[in-house]
Design a protein around this motif. Structure first.
Motif, mmCIF file in Angstrom:
data_model
loop_
_atom_site.group_PDB
_atom_site.id
_atom_site.type_symbol
_atom_site.label_atom_id
_atom_site.label_comp_id
_atom_site.label_asym_id
_atom_site.label_seq_id
_atom_site.Cartn_x
_atom_site.Cartn_y
_atom_site.Cartn_z
ATOM 1 N N PHE A 248 24.725 4.323 38.700
ATOM 2 C CA PHE A 248 23.422 4.182 39.661
ATOM 3 C C PHE A 248 24.060 4.773 40.936
ATOM 4 N N ILE A 249 25.412 3.978 41.700
ATOM 5 C CA ILE A 249 25.727 4.613 43.173
ATOM 6 C C ILE A 249 26.008 6.064 43.145
ATOM 7 N N LEU A 250 26.701 6.286 41.803
ATOM 8 C CA LEU A 250 27.267 7.755 41.717
ATOM 9 C C LEU A 250 26.146 8.871 41.491
ATOM 10 N N THR A 251 25.085 8.676 40.837
ATOM 11 C CA THR A 251 23.834 9.296 40.707
ATOM 12 C C THR A 251 23.095 9.629 41.686
ATOM 13 N N PHE A 252 23.065 8.228 42.561
ATOM 14 C CA PHE A 252 22.408 8.275 43.899
ATOM 15 C C PHE A 252 22.982 9.016 45.001
ATOM 16 N N SER A 253 24.198 8.881 45.079
ATOM 17 C CA SER A 253 24.992 9.708 46.150
ATOM 18 C C SER A 253 25.054 11.073 46.057
ATOM 19 N N ALA A 254 25.096 11.677 44.532
ATOM 20 C CA ALA A 254 25.246 12.974 44.106
ATOM 21 C C ALA A 254 23.551 13.446 44.482
ATOM 22 N N VAL A 255 22.374 12.852 44.264
ATOM 23 C CA VAL A 255 21.116 13.293 44.605
ATOM 24 C C VAL A 255 21.026 13.152 46.003
ATOM 25 N N LEU A 256 21.600 12.643 46.860
ATOM 26 C CA LEU A 256 21.289 12.494 48.298
ATOM 27 C C LEU A 256 22.152 13.522 48.875
ATOM 28 N N GLY A 257 23.401 13.877 48.428
ATOM 29 C CA GLY A 257 24.217 14.963 48.840
ATOM 30 C C GLY A 257 23.258 16.254 48.564
ATOM 31 N N VAL A 258 22.949 16.367 47.302
ATOM 32 C CA VAL A 258 22.178 17.688 46.986
ATOM 33 C C VAL A 258 20.982 17.777 47.939
ATOM 34 N N VAL A 259 20.134 16.860 48.135
ATOM 35 C CA VAL A 259 19.033 17.076 49.029
ATOM 36 C C VAL A 259 19.487 17.207 50.440
ATOM 37 N N PHE A 260 20.290 16.722 50.894
ATOM 38 C CA PHE A 260 20.949 16.875 52.213
ATOM 39 C C PHE A 260 21.336 18.453 52.572
ATOM 40 N N MET A 261 22.034 18.849 51.509
ATOM 41 C CA MET A 261 22.372 20.455 51.405
ATOM 42 C C MET A 261 21.186 21.194 51.451
ATOM 43 N N ILE A 262 20.215 20.935 50.729
ATOM 44 C CA ILE A 262 19.001 21.730 50.518
ATOM 45 C C ILE A 262 18.162 21.760 52.051
ATOM 46 N N VAL A 263 18.270 20.324 52.709
ATOM 47 C CA VAL A 263 17.375 20.172 53.901
ATOM 48 C C VAL A 263 18.203 21.290 55.009
ATOM 49 N N CYS A 264 19.497 20.858 54.986
ATOM 50 C CA CYS A 264 20.358 21.664 55.982
ATOM 51 C C CYS A 264 20.386 23.400 55.748
ATOM 52 N N THR A 265 20.152 23.660 54.591
ATOM 53 C CA THR A 265 20.016 25.054 54.505
ATOM 54 C C THR A 265 18.670 25.660 54.761
ATOM 55 N N ALA A 266 17.628 24.549 54.438
ATOM 56 C CA ALA A 266 16.492 25.090 55.023
ATOM 57 C C ALA A 266 16.362 25.120 56.557
ATOM 58 N N PHE A 267 16.752 24.155 57.049
ATOM 59 C CA PHE A 267 16.807 24.152 58.496
ATOM 60 C C PHE A 267 17.609 25.378 59.213
ATOM 61 N N VAL A 268 18.642 25.712 58.824
ATOM 62 C CA VAL A 268 19.370 26.889 59.322
ATOM 63 C C VAL A 268 18.338 28.265 59.072
ATOM 64 N N ILE A 269 17.979 28.490 57.672
ATOM 65 C CA ILE A 269 17.174 29.593 57.629
ATOM 66 C C ILE A 269 15.807 29.462 58.413
ATOM 67 N N ILE A 270 15.152 28.333 58.570
ATOM 68 C CA ILE A 270 13.945 28.464 59.395
ATOM 69 C C ILE A 270 14.319 28.761 60.968
ATOM 70 N N SER A 271 15.433 28.049 61.526
ATOM 71 C CA SER A 271 15.997 28.537 62.770
ATOM 72 C C SER A 271 16.437 29.918 63.107
ATOM 73 N N LEU A 272 17.032 30.479 61.930
ATOM 74 C CA LEU A 272 17.091 32.047 61.853
ATOM 75 C C LEU A 272 15.832 32.761 61.901
ATOM 76 N N ILE A 273 14.920 32.331 61.388
ATOM 77 C CA ILE A 273 13.662 33.074 61.158
ATOM 78 C C ILE A 273 13.038 32.974 62.576
ATOM 79 N N ARG A 274 12.860 32.018 63.124
ATOM 80 C CA ARG A 274 12.316 31.594 64.582
ATOM 81 C C ARG A 274 12.838 32.338 65.792
ATOM 82 N N SER A 275 14.229 32.706 65.435
ATOM 83 C CA SER A 275 15.273 33.260 66.421
ATOM 84 C C SER A 275 15.783 32.155 67.276
ATOM 85 N N ASP A 276 16.015 30.983 66.796
ATOM 86 C CA ASP A 276 16.380 29.957 67.537
ATOM 87 C C ASP A 276 17.862 29.926 67.523
ATOM 88 N N ILE A 277 18.589 30.630 66.477
ATOM 89 C CA ILE A 277 19.804 30.834 66.165
ATOM 90 C C ILE A 277 20.137 32.399 66.442
#
Length: 83
Positions: A38-67
């Motif tokens: 359970f710990i291994l599965t939970f940490s893997a899912v949490l890592g994938v979700v974090f990666m997707i959220v960070c990627t979405a944040f960078v893409i949204i920031s690029l679109i808004r010209s914040d970066i």
């Protein structure tokens, strides 16, 4: 065989107590496996979700010209462009 039993009784252990402790260890290991799974599965899912959220944040920031991404050019590149 009788000598082993006498030694176990003298030490304070009996064969049944040793078997009980071995069963406890096996039971603890049997419980530990799903917990670690359970710990291994939970940490893997949490890592994938974090990666997707960070990627979405960078893409949204690029679109808004914040970066803003700008290229730093050397002096030689500037001189080549002028020629």
């Amino acid at each position: 065989m009788q000598i082993d039993t006498e030694i176990d009784v003298w030490i304070g252990y009996s064969v049944s107590s040793i078997q009980k402790s071995e069963k406890r260890v096996i039971y603890m290991l049997a419980i530990l496996q799903p917990i670690l799974n359970f710990i291994l599965t939970f940490s893997a899912v949490l890592g994938v979700v974090f990666m997707i959220v960070c990627t979405a944040f960078v893409i949204i920031s690029l679109i808004r010209s914040d970066i803003k991404i700008s290229m730093i050019k050397d002096e030689t590149e500037k001189q080549n462009k002028q020629l």
